[in-house]
Design a protein around this motif. Sequence first.
Motif, PDB file in Angstrom:
ATOM      1  N   THR A  98     -34.698  51.328  54.052  1.00  0.00           N
ATOM      2  CA  THR A  98     -36.070  50.839  53.843  1.00  0.00           C
ATOM      3  C   THR A  98     -37.036  51.186  54.962  1.00  0.00           C
ATOM      4  OG1 THR A  98     -35.621  48.682  54.863  1.00  0.00           O
ATOM      5  CG2 THR A  98     -35.171  48.887  52.513  1.00  0.00           C
ATOM      6  N   GLY A  99     -36.558  51.816  56.017  1.00  0.00           N
ATOM      7  CA  GLY A  99     -37.435  52.122  57.139  1.00  0.00           C
ATOM      8  C   GLY A  99     -37.455  50.989  58.158  1.00  0.00           C
ATOM      9  N   LYS A 100     -38.285  51.145  59.174  1.00  0.00           N
ATOM     10  CA  LYS A 100     -38.311  50.164  60.257  1.00  0.00           C
ATOM     11  C   LYS A 100     -39.124  48.920  59.885  1.00  0.00           C
ATOM     12  CE  LYS A 100     -37.534  53.269  64.177  1.00  0.00           C
ATOM     13  NZ  LYS A 100     -38.031  53.725  65.500  1.00  0.00           N
ATOM     14  N   SER A 101     -38.655  47.792  60.378  1.00  0.00           N
ATOM     15  CA  SER A 101     -39.360  46.521  60.227  1.00  0.00           C
ATOM     16  C   SER A 101     -38.966  45.627  61.380  1.00  0.00           C
ATOM     17  CB  SER A 101     -38.998  45.843  58.903  1.00  0.00           C
ATOM     18  OG  SER A 101     -39.569  44.535  58.839  1.00  0.00           O
ATOM     19  N   ARG A 102     -39.796  44.635  61.649  1.00  0.00           N
ATOM     20  CA  ARG A 102     -39.476  43.671  62.704  1.00  0.00           C
ATOM     21  C   ARG A 102     -39.340  42.262  62.128  1.00  0.00           C
ATOM     22  NH1 ARG A 102     -39.682  46.406  67.237  1.00  0.00           N
ATOM     23  NH2 ARG A 102     -39.434  44.570  68.582  1.00  0.00           N
ATOM     24  N   ILE A 103     -39.173  42.175  60.791  1.00  0.00           N
ATOM     25  CA  ILE A 103     -39.110  40.864  60.138  1.00  0.00           C
ATOM     26  C   ILE A 103     -37.807  40.740  59.363  1.00  0.00           C
ATOM     27  CG2 ILE A 103     -40.230  39.303  58.497  1.00  0.00           C
ATOM     28  CD1 ILE A 103     -42.819  41.000  59.022  1.00  0.00           C
ATOM     29  N   PHE A 104     -37.000  39.760  59.719  1.00  0.00           N
ATOM     30  CA  PHE A 104     -35.753  39.464  59.017  1.00  0.00           C
ATOM     31  C   PHE A 104     -35.907  38.172  58.225  1.00  0.00           C
ATOM     32  CE2 PHE A 104     -34.155  42.147  62.445  1.00  0.00           C
ATOM     33  CZ  PHE A 104     -33.145  42.884  61.837  1.00  0.00           C
ATOM     34  N   LEU A 105     -35.529  38.206  56.946  1.00  0.00           N
ATOM     35  CA  LEU A 105     -35.423  37.005  56.120  1.00  0.00           C
ATOM     36  C   LEU A 105     -33.957  36.864  55.716  1.00  0.00           C
ATOM     37  CD1 LEU A 105     -38.538  37.457  53.765  1.00  0.00           C
ATOM     38  CD2 LEU A 105     -38.444  36.424  56.033  1.00  0.00           C
ATOM     39  N   PHE A 106     -33.237  35.951  56.349  1.00  0.00           N
ATOM     40  CA  PHE A 106     -31.805  35.770  56.123  1.00  0.00           C
ATOM     41  C   PHE A 106     -31.561  34.476  55.352  1.00  0.00           C
ATOM     42  CE2 PHE A 106     -30.219  38.388  60.022  1.00  0.00           C
ATOM     43  CZ  PHE A 106     -30.305  39.544  59.262  1.00  0.00           C
ATOM     44  N   ASP A 107     -30.804  34.591  54.254  1.00  0.00           N
ATOM     45  CA  ASP A 107     -30.538  33.460  53.362  1.00  0.00           C
ATOM     46  C   ASP A 107     -29.082  32.992  53.516  1.00  0.00           C
ATOM     47  OD1 ASP A 107     -31.393  31.653  51.498  1.00  0.00           O
ATOM     48  OD2 ASP A 107     -31.650  33.086  49.868  1.00  0.00           O
ATOM     49  N   GLU A 108     -28.895  31.671  53.634  1.00  0.00           N
ATOM     50  CA  GLU A 108     -27.559  31.052  53.755  1.00  0.00           C
ATOM     51  C   GLU A 108     -26.750  31.677  54.896  1.00  0.00           C
ATOM     52  OE1 GLU A 108     -26.957  28.403  52.347  1.00  0.00           O
ATOM     53  OE2 GLU A 108     -28.255  28.319  50.590  1.00  0.00           O
ATOM     54  N   ILE A 109     -27.360  31.716  56.047  1.00  0.00           N
ATOM     55  CA  ILE A 109     -26.750  32.413  57.185  1.00  0.00           C
ATOM     56  C   ILE A 109     -25.577  31.643  57.780  1.00  0.00           C
ATOM     57  CG2 ILE A 109     -28.174  31.396  59.016  1.00  0.00           C
ATOM     58  CD1 ILE A 109     -28.390  34.276  60.182  1.00  0.00           C
ATOM     59  N   GLN A 110     -25.445  30.368  57.470  1.00  0.00           N
ATOM     60  CA  GLN A 110     -24.353  29.583  58.055  1.00  0.00           C
ATOM     61  C   GLN A 110     -22.977  30.095  57.633  1.00  0.00           C
ATOM     62  OE1 GLN A 110     -26.119  28.349  55.455  1.00  0.00           O
ATOM     63  NE2 GLN A 110     -24.493  28.011  53.969  1.00  0.00           N
ATOM     64  N   ASN A 111     -22.940  30.984  56.657  1.00  0.00           N
ATOM     65  CA  ASN A 111     -21.658  31.557  56.220  1.00  0.00           C
ATOM     66  C   ASN A 111     -21.064  32.540  57.237  1.00  0.00           C
ATOM     67  OD1 ASN A 111     -21.517  30.209  53.720  1.00  0.00           O
ATOM     68  ND2 ASN A 111     -22.950  31.658  52.808  1.00  0.00           N
ATOM     69  N   VAL A 112     -21.855  32.942  58.228  1.00  0.00           N
ATOM     70  CA  VAL A 112     -21.374  33.897  59.227  1.00  0.00           C
ATOM     71  C   VAL A 112     -21.228  33.178  60.568  1.00  0.00           C
ATOM     72  CG1 VAL A 112     -21.759  36.101  60.372  1.00  0.00           C
ATOM     73  CG2 VAL A 112     -22.606  35.739  58.037  1.00  0.00           C
ATOM     74  N   GLU A 113     -20.028  33.114  61.054  1.00  0.00           N
ATOM     75  CA  GLU A 113     -19.786  32.458  62.341  1.00  0.00           C
ATOM     76  C   GLU A 113     -20.420  33.266  63.478  1.00  0.00           C
ATOM     77  OE1 GLU A 113     -16.002  30.553  64.822  1.00  0.00           O
ATOM     78  OE2 GLU A 113     -15.681  31.625  62.932  1.00  0.00           O
ATOM     79  N   ASN A 114     -21.057  32.554  64.403  1.00  0.00           N
ATOM     80  CA  ASN A 114     -21.701  33.164  65.583  1.00  0.00           C
ATOM     81  C   ASN A 114     -22.894  34.046  65.232  1.00  0.00           C
ATOM     82  OD1 ASN A 114     -19.910  31.983  67.506  1.00  0.00           O
ATOM     83  ND2 ASN A 114     -18.396  33.574  67.067  1.00  0.00           N
ATOM     84  N   TRP A 115     -23.525  33.777  64.095  1.00  0.00           N
ATOM     85  CA  TRP A 115     -24.700  34.553  63.692  1.00  0.00           C
ATOM     86  C   TRP A 115     -25.818  34.485  64.730  1.00  0.00           C
ATOM     87  CZ3 TRP A 115     -29.116  31.692  63.540  1.00  0.00           C
ATOM     88  CH2 TRP A 115     -28.988  30.299  63.379  1.00  0.00           C
ATOM     89  N   GLU A 116     -25.871  33.363  65.450  1.00  0.00           N
ATOM     90  CA  GLU A 116     -26.978  33.142  66.381  1.00  0.00           C
ATOM     91  C   GLU A 116     -26.985  34.130  67.548  1.00  0.00           C
ATOM     92  OE1 GLU A 116     -23.548  30.667  67.760  1.00  0.00           O
ATOM     93  OE2 GLU A 116     -24.466  31.182  65.844  1.00  0.00           O
ATOM     94  N   LEU A 117     -25.839  34.787  67.823  1.00  0.00           N
ATOM     95  CA  LEU A 117     -25.792  35.766  68.908  1.00  0.00           C
ATOM     96  C   LEU A 117     -26.680  36.974  68.595  1.00  0.00           C
ATOM     97  CD1 LEU A 117     -21.943  35.717  69.647  1.00  0.00           C
ATOM     98  CD2 LEU A 117     -23.774  34.584  70.943  1.00  0.00           C
TER      99      LEU A 117
END
Length: 416
Positions: A98-117
Amino acid sequence: MDSRILKELIIEQKKEFEYDDKFVKRTALDSIANYLELPHILIISGLRRSGKSTLLKEINKYFFSNETVYYFNFEDERLIGFTASDFNLLYETFIELTGKSRIFLFDEIQNVENWELFVRRMYDRGFKFIITGSNSSMLSKELGTRLTGRYIGIELFPFSFKEFLLLKNISVPEFLLTEDRASIKGHFNEYLQCGGIPEYLIYKNDLILKTLYENILYKDVFARYRLSAEKVLKELSFYLFSNYGGEISYNKLRTMLNVSINTVKSYIGYLENSYLVFTVPRYDYSVKKQISSHKKVYVIDTSLINLISFKFSRDYGRLLENLVFIELKRNNRDIYYHKDRHECDFLVFENNRITNAIQVTASLNGNSDREYKGLYEALTRYGLDEGLVLTADEEFEDTFKNKKIVVMPVWKWLLQ
């Protein structure tokens, strides 16, 4: 993680995400609009199926329609092997597709351990994140340890009464005539029974609620916390649903379920983290007494009460009380209850003091003395001059001893 799977998911999800749905514009968008001006990570948490994914679509439509965004939903069985180390590959795949962007929209992220890193690292590089999750404790714990001061949290609840009316294309005139009041009251009674879970309101199929309830119990509680006592969890949840609006005793539950008091507290905490139930402490100037006192329990949505609870435990007044509680939570209020010689249903705590006292009852007919006494005791105790009584349909002002009592229908209060 196989990059081919990520490509497949990005393409599929992008198509679904950009589909031009007809939205009920959520009231949460008003506060979100202010927060988007800040660099902070925006965390939207709430019950499964309460509309978080749709809210992300609304955010994209209203605020980022002319920009490329990276949208990704982690609630997909093909992502079972996805770990925090795969975020870089995901980012590279986004750039490729999709090309470059600086905006992430992440849905139900708690399913990934250590996502906050990953989020922390990219945030420090100037990227914007808007994230949803279905577990309040997991989000707050992770954010508190690694993203302190870098995020703003918003809780999304099922539809309010105003949003319920928007879904039905019902407008509320500024001045209500007799016919208008009757119509609004009819819609309110439907809302009280059917609740505000968007998908259920559209299809009116009880299987939707049953599946939602079971998914929360098994995915968000039983599996997530690696519990072993499935029967205890189900019995506890059923008991809380059947005793909504009432006080609960950890000791009584310990005996009833034949488990330790720590297990009871932990399991109730897990149910609260999943947004199924909420506990409210009795207010006391002593924090120690607050912690040790009995809690009152409420349920996230009246539709689930009507489906799950023991049917003889339901009554109109208690459903009204549950509805009022959820509205107070929706408006981000700190809530307690008062109990001494008499009881008052809700105390609102703001700016280090009690600012409002609210009593809820189906009707004051033959019941005003008991309701007024509880409210008066709370008003006197916390130095308030005026209290609110919410009923099904009564509306007037009254005086009890030296205190002003405002009596108002719940439906009208919800529309303020």
